[in-house]
Design an enzyme around this catalytic site. Structure first.
Site, short mmCIF file in Angstrom:
data_model
loop_
_atom_site.label_atom_id
_atom_site.label_comp_id
_atom_site.label_asym_id
_atom_site.label_seq_id
_atom_site.Cartn_x
_atom_site.Cartn_y
_atom_site.Cartn_z
N THR A 25 3.01 -4.06 14.34
CA THR A 25 3.39 -5.16 15.21
C THR A 25 3.48 -4.67 16.66
OG1 THR A 25 4.52 -6.40 13.51
CG2 THR A 25 5.26 -6.77 15.76
N HIS A 178 1.24 -9.32 2.70
CA HIS A 178 2.44 -8.58 3.10
C HIS A 178 3.56 -8.92 2.12
CE1 HIS A 178 5.32 -6.38 5.23
NE2 HIS A 178 5.08 -6.77 6.47
N ASN A 181 8.72 -4.74 3.10
CA ASN A 181 9.62 -4.68 4.25
C ASN A 181 10.59 -5.83 4.41
OD1 ASN A 181 8.54 -2.24 4.86
ND2 ASN A 181 7.10 -3.02 6.40
N TYR A 183 10.36 -9.06 3.86
CA TYR A 183 9.91 -10.39 4.27
C TYR A 183 9.84 -11.32 3.06
CZ TYR A 183 9.24 -8.08 8.66
OH TYR A 183 9.47 -7.37 9.83
N ASN A 238 14.89 -4.63 7.16
CA ASN A 238 15.29 -6.04 7.20
C ASN A 238 16.28 -6.37 6.09
OD1 ASN A 238 13.68 -6.97 9.50
ND2 ASN A 238 11.94 -6.39 8.19
C1 LIG Z 1 5.56 -6.52 10.40
C2 LIG Z 1 6.47 -5.59 10.47
C3 LIG Z 1 6.80 -4.81 9.24
O1 LIG Z 1 6.07 -4.91 8.25
O2 LIG Z 1 7.81 -4.10 9.27
C4 LIG Z 1 7.19 -5.26 11.73
C5 LIG Z 1 7.74 -6.30 12.49
C6 LIG Z 1 8.40 -5.99 13.68
C7 LIG Z 1 8.51 -4.69 14.11
C8 LIG Z 1 7.96 -3.66 13.34
C9 LIG Z 1 7.31 -3.94 12.14
#
Ligand SMILES: C=C(C(=O)O)c1ccccc1
Length: 373
Positions: A25, A178, A181, A183, A238
């Site tokens: 990102t 994806h 992480n 999400y 996250n």
């Molecule tokens: C898409 C990201 C991920 O997969 O961690 C991400 C998002 C924001 C900052 C860093 C990485």
């Protein structure tokens, strides 16, 4: 003996080497539209065997950070066509990482300023990146999400299918789902974020249901040979957490073995952090995970990521522990990373201060070897 620099065919995609640009990102696509600067950045890195784009939201609901490129407007798809054309002209291959952030978002980024969506109304102890009116960027606390109604899930699966078709039409060689992480898909998988009491929550089978519905829909639309997936069994990114990741991700890879996917991308340890990070009572066994995938009939290439340097990457491929190695920060600061790895030359150090947001500085201005005085 197989080398990191050998070609490889993954599904329908032929690669000239096994060195992958990991999804990164960079927050340099205002209005969620890929631009000519983005096209230059990716074209500079086309010597990679495979480029995986930065996380690319499939809808505005799936957008969690300012100035990341989307895959859901005509302008964005036209912008991506510029990118794929440039990478292909330079002899590269590129897949798009299809992203829905779920709860890792902010009301100000959501349709009509609404709440982000998630499996359950559990706020992530995390931050997201916003751009202020004056153009300055800053990280902000993620907003409280609302739990998705069961009858909303089919619509999100359709959003993934539609975006996968749009990605192929925009010239991508394939897509990476994806599922890592912390999400949306990972939020369904992990017990820390999924408190549902319907058939999408509770048991491992129920928590993996949404992932498999997304995979099945995309494979049906664009074919398994252009479909890949990223997982992160023990990352705390996250606020992701599950108390027993080994059986959970064993079930995931056994289910993925049903399709002849292009690759499985595994983040080992904490994303961008300790490779030996652990969640639950025992260290995660990545070799056992891959063995379970193979035992279930899985034949997709195995891609590894997180903290690999030249020596570890060469060793992983030569020892058969991986088919592909994805590099993140090293590709930020070394557009010609393949040549530098091949010749074991000096590396440019990445400038952390320009990772997120801004323009050409720290993005397209890193020198390639021939430009080094
Ligand atoms: C898409 C990201 C991920 O997969 O961690 C991400 C998002 C924001 C900052 C860093 C990485």
């Amino acid at each position: 003996m197989t080398s990191l620099f050998d070609p490889l065919t993954i599904g329908d995609i032929q690669l000239k080497n096994r060195i992958v640009m990991a999804p990164l990102t960079r927050n340099r696509s205002p209005g969620a539209v890929p631009n000519t600067l983005n096209a230059a950045y990716y074209e500079q890195r086309a010597s990679a065997g495979l480029i995986i784009t930065e996380g690319t939201p499939i809808t505005q609901q799936g957008q969690g950070y300012a100035d990341v490129p989307g895959l859901y407007t005509p302008e964005a798809l036209a912008g991506w066509k510029q990118v794929t054309d440039g990478v292909h002209r330079a002899g590269g291959k590129i897949v798009v990482q299809m992203w829905h952030v779920g709860r890792v978002s902010h009301d100000s980024l959501q349709p009509n300023g609404g709440k982000p969506v998630a499996p359950s109304a559990v706020t992530a102890k995390s931050k997201t990146y916003l751009v202020n009116a004056d153009g300055s960027g800053a990280f902000a606390e993620t907003s409280e999400p609302r739990a998705l109604e069961r009858d909303e899930l089919a619509g999100i699966v359709e959003d993934y299918r539609h975006a996968a078709r749009a990605a192929i039409d925009a010239g991508f060689d394939g897509i990476e789902i994806h599922a890592a992480n912390g999400y949306l898909i990972d939020q369904f998988l992990r017990g820390g974020s999924n408190k549902r009491t319907d058939d999408y929550g509770g048991s491992i089978e129920n928590r993996a249901r949404f992932l498999f519905e997304v995979v099945d829909a995309i494979v049906a639309e664009i074919g398994a040979g252009r479909t890949a997936i990223r997982i992160s069994p023990v990352t705390p990114a996250n606020d992701a957490f599950d108390a027993n990741p080994q059986p959970l991700f064993t079930h995931v890879v056994e289910g993925l073995a049903r399709h002849a996917l292009a690759y499985i991308h595994v983040i080992e340890g904490a994303t961008g952090g300790a490779r030996d990070h652990q969640q639950g009572d025992t260290p995660f066994d990545y070799a056992a995970l891959r063995a379970a995938y193979a035992a279930a009939g899985g034949k997709a290439a195995w891609m590894v990521n997180n903290g690999y340097n030249r020596e570890l990457a060469i060793e992983a491929v030569e020892d058969g522990k991986a088919d592909l190695v994805a590099f993140g920060k090293l590709f930020i600061s070394n557009p010609d990373l393949v040549e530098r790895l091949k010749n074991d030359t000096v590396m440019n150090a990445p400038d952390v201060g320009t990772f997120y947001g801004g323009g050409a500085k720290g993005y397209t201005d890193y020198p390639a070897l021939e430009n080094v005085a």
